[in-house]
Write a protein that holds these residues in place. Structure first.
Motif, mmCIF file in Angstrom:
data_model
loop_
_atom_site.group_PDB
_atom_site.id
_atom_site.type_symbol
_atom_site.label_atom_id
_atom_site.label_comp_id
_atom_site.label_asym_id
_atom_site.label_seq_id
_atom_site.Cartn_x
_atom_site.Cartn_y
_atom_site.Cartn_z
ATOM 1 N N ASN A 272 -5.787 5.994 7.478
ATOM 2 C CA ASN A 272 -5.351 6.811 6.347
ATOM 3 C C ASN A 272 -4.233 6.109 5.592
ATOM 4 N N PRO A 273 -4.024 6.433 4.317
ATOM 5 C CA PRO A 273 -2.895 5.838 3.597
ATOM 6 C C PRO A 273 -1.589 6.100 4.329
ATOM 7 N N TRP A 274 -0.831 5.031 4.535
ATOM 8 C CA TRP A 274 0.430 5.136 5.286
ATOM 9 C C TRP A 274 1.529 5.703 4.403
ATOM 10 N N THR A 275 2.392 6.519 5.007
ATOM 11 C CA THR A 275 3.598 6.990 4.334
ATOM 12 C C THR A 275 4.787 6.787 5.264
ATOM 13 N N ALA A 276 5.944 6.552 4.673
ATOM 14 C CA ALA A 276 7.147 6.319 5.474
ATOM 15 C C ALA A 276 7.517 7.535 6.302
ATOM 16 N N ALA A 277 7.125 8.710 5.856
ATOM 17 C CA ALA A 277 7.462 9.935 6.578
ATOM 18 C C ALA A 277 6.394 10.324 7.590
ATOM 19 N N GLY A 278 5.321 9.548 7.668
ATOM 20 C CA GLY A 278 4.218 9.905 8.552
ATOM 21 C C GLY A 278 4.505 9.629 10.012
ATOM 22 N N ALA A 279 3.663 10.190 10.881
ATOM 23 C CA ALA A 279 3.824 10.035 12.336
ATOM 24 C C ALA A 279 2.913 8.953 12.893
ATOM 25 N N THR A 280 2.176 8.247 12.012
ATOM 26 C CA THR A 280 1.249 7.209 12.453
ATOM 27 C C THR A 280 1.724 5.847 11.964
ATOM 28 N N THR A 281 1.587 4.849 12.817
ATOM 29 C CA THR A 281 2.124 3.509 12.547
ATOM 30 C C THR A 281 1.370 2.813 11.417
ATOM 31 N N ALA A 282 2.120 2.105 10.594
ATOM 32 C CA ALA A 282 1.529 1.316 9.515
ATOM 33 C C ALA A 282 0.706 0.164 10.074
ATOM 34 N N ALA A 283 -0.364 -0.185 9.358
ATOM 35 C CA ALA A 283 -1.201 -1.326 9.731
ATOM 36 C C ALA A 283 -1.455 -2.173 8.483
ATOM 37 N N PRO A 284 -0.416 -2.832 7.947
ATOM 38 C CA PRO A 284 -0.576 -3.596 6.702
ATOM 39 C C PRO A 284 -1.497 -4.800 6.884
ATOM 40 N N THR A 285 -2.364 -5.023 5.915
ATOM 41 C CA THR A 285 -3.325 -6.123 5.997
ATOM 42 C C THR A 285 -3.566 -6.733 4.623
ATOM 43 N N GLN A 286 -4.121 -7.927 4.646
ATOM 44 C CA GLN A 286 -4.754 -8.568 3.506
ATOM 45 C C GLN A 286 -6.162 -8.941 3.962
ATOM 46 N N VAL A 287 -7.071 -9.187 3.020
ATOM 47 C CA VAL A 287 -8.471 -9.404 3.362
ATOM 48 C C VAL A 287 -8.951 -10.706 2.750
ATOM 49 N N ILE A 288 -9.718 -11.465 3.531
ATOM 50 C CA ILE A 288 -10.354 -12.682 3.030
ATOM 51 C C ILE A 288 -11.860 -12.460 3.011
ATOM 52 N N MET A 289 -12.467 -12.694 1.849
ATOM 53 C CA MET A 289 -13.887 -12.419 1.613
ATOM 54 C C MET A 289 -14.617 -13.695 1.195
#
Length: 402
Positions: A272-289
């Motif tokens: 799901n879209p991450w928010t700073a106030a959320g209870a779930t850890t961020a998973a930032p990524t970039q994609v190579i296609m």
């Protein structure tokens, strides 16, 4: 020169590739990236505006000149990318910052030979003769009143520009024929992205496939579904390659017909879209296609929230202007061969508590000859010589940088 701001953040992923990074070809890929210097953008009595709001940047490897769409000064800033020196500003009655990105300019920049191509508010595209800094041709892509033409790409083989009207609904791109001798622009076919529900972003030209590609952040109103469109130079949208949990904005062509997608939205570990106030850890990524097939070659973990991204053939690395990275804005460094994140280096956004306008570190370009990487920063008292705004220059220190 005193290199006082050389903090680079070690990341979890680096431990996993430690041995691989160590055996990387030091001569080509280099070592740790650090701040080398900053190039201040001068503020004068006649031009008192600080560099705060800007957009896309571009390095012309033929001349080793760097160009930045500077909305604060209603100009294109030119920097010597070999000597890291401010050169001049080019003015062409650009709109400047209106308080709304959708109606501001200049926005996209590209260079071919002695012509500079720039997009602006009111769907405006100009070609400028760099020998005289005069406008040669001025056309409109015909978007809604006031809305900007944004990023653009150039096909030098066919002499075609592809600027994007990302703020229109639906967004569209336009093929514009360039007279290679005179710089005259002629508006051609429009390509409409009917299913794009959050704009259309960076296009690139790939001579290997003979096609344009463009980032589509969101398809059919689903925040997790994005795409990369493939466009024939005849104006046909041939296909949309799907991508999940990314909202691609930046796009850069790397080795082996790979495309780096700069993921503008950070998702969490639950998808799901991450928010700073959320209870779930961020998973930032970039994609190579893979540009040929649309296959996802790699999901590169460790940095996200990027806008412009750039492949530097000088050191074999991708660079990401990750302004919305969860831990703060960074320059992401990705090894294009191993397709792994090797480093993140802090940059700077104007704090949200500051009065508007506020600028973010969302633009990046590199000089392949010396592998200097240019990241414009809004006016601040954190980086040296940046009180009126500056271009931060990053790279691997060498004797030439002392």
């Amino acid at each position: 020169m005193k290199r006082w701001f050389t903090l680079s953040v070690s990341i979890f992923a680096l431990a996993a590739v430690g041995a691989g990074a160590a055996r990387a070809e030091e001569g080509r890929r280099g070592g740790a990236v650090k701040l080398l210097t900053t190039v201040p953008i001068p503020s004068t009595k006649d031009q008192p505006n600080h560099l705060v709001v800007f957009d896309i940047s571009f390095v012309d490897p033929a001349t080793q000149l760097y160009y930045l769409a500077d909305r604060s000064d209603k100009a294109v800033d030119v920097v010597d990318a070999k000597r890291n020196k401010f050169v001049r500003q080019i003015r062409a009655n650009f709109k400047g910052f209106t308080g709304n990105n959708d109606t501001s300019g200049p926005n996209g920049v590209a260079v071919s030979g002695h012509f500079l191509f720039v997009t602006d508010a009111n769907s405006r595209i100009v070609s400028i003769d760099l020998r005289t800094d005069t406008v040669i041709s001025d056309v409109s892509t015909g978007g809604a009143a006031g809305l900007r033409a944004d990023e653009l790409a150039y096909d030098p083989e066919d002499g075609l520009l592809l600027p994007v009207n990302n703020a229109d609904s639906p967004p569209f791109a336009t093929l514009i024929k360039v007279d290679k001798q005179s710089g005259k622009l002629t508006v051609g076919k429009r390509i409409i992205f009917k299913n794009a529900t959050n704009g259309a972003e960076q296009p690139v030209w790939d001579s290997g496939t003979g096609r344009f590609y463009i980032s589509i952040p969101e398809v059919d109103g689903d925040v997790s579904n994005g795409a990369v469109g493939r466009i024939n130079p005849n104006g046909t949208l041939e296909t949309l390659f799907p991508v999940k949990n990314c909202q691609p904005a930046g796009l850069s062509l790397g080795p082996r017909q790979d495309l780096l997608l700069g993921c503008s939205l950070v998702f969490d570990t639950a998808g799901n879209p991450w928010t700073a106030a959320g209870a779930t850890t961020a998973a930032p990524t970039q994609v190579i296609m893979d540009a040929k097939s649309g296959k996802i070659d790699s999901v590169v973990k460790g940095t996200g929230g990027a806008d412009e991204v750039w492949f530097n053939e000088g050191d074999g690395r991708y660079y990401t202007a990750s302004r919305n990275n969860p831990g703060g804005p960074v320059l992401g460094v990705i090894d294009a061969e191993d397709q792994t994140l090797v480093q993140v280096v802090p940059t700077f956004n104007t704090p949200a508590t500051s009065p508007p306008p506020r600028g973010t570190a969302h633009s990046v370009a590199a000089n392949p000859h010396n592998s200097h990487v240019f990241v414009p920063l809004p006016a601040n008292n954190v980086f040296p010589s940046c009180l009126d705004g500056c271009i931060a220059v990053f790279g691997t220190p060498s004797d030439d940088d002392d």
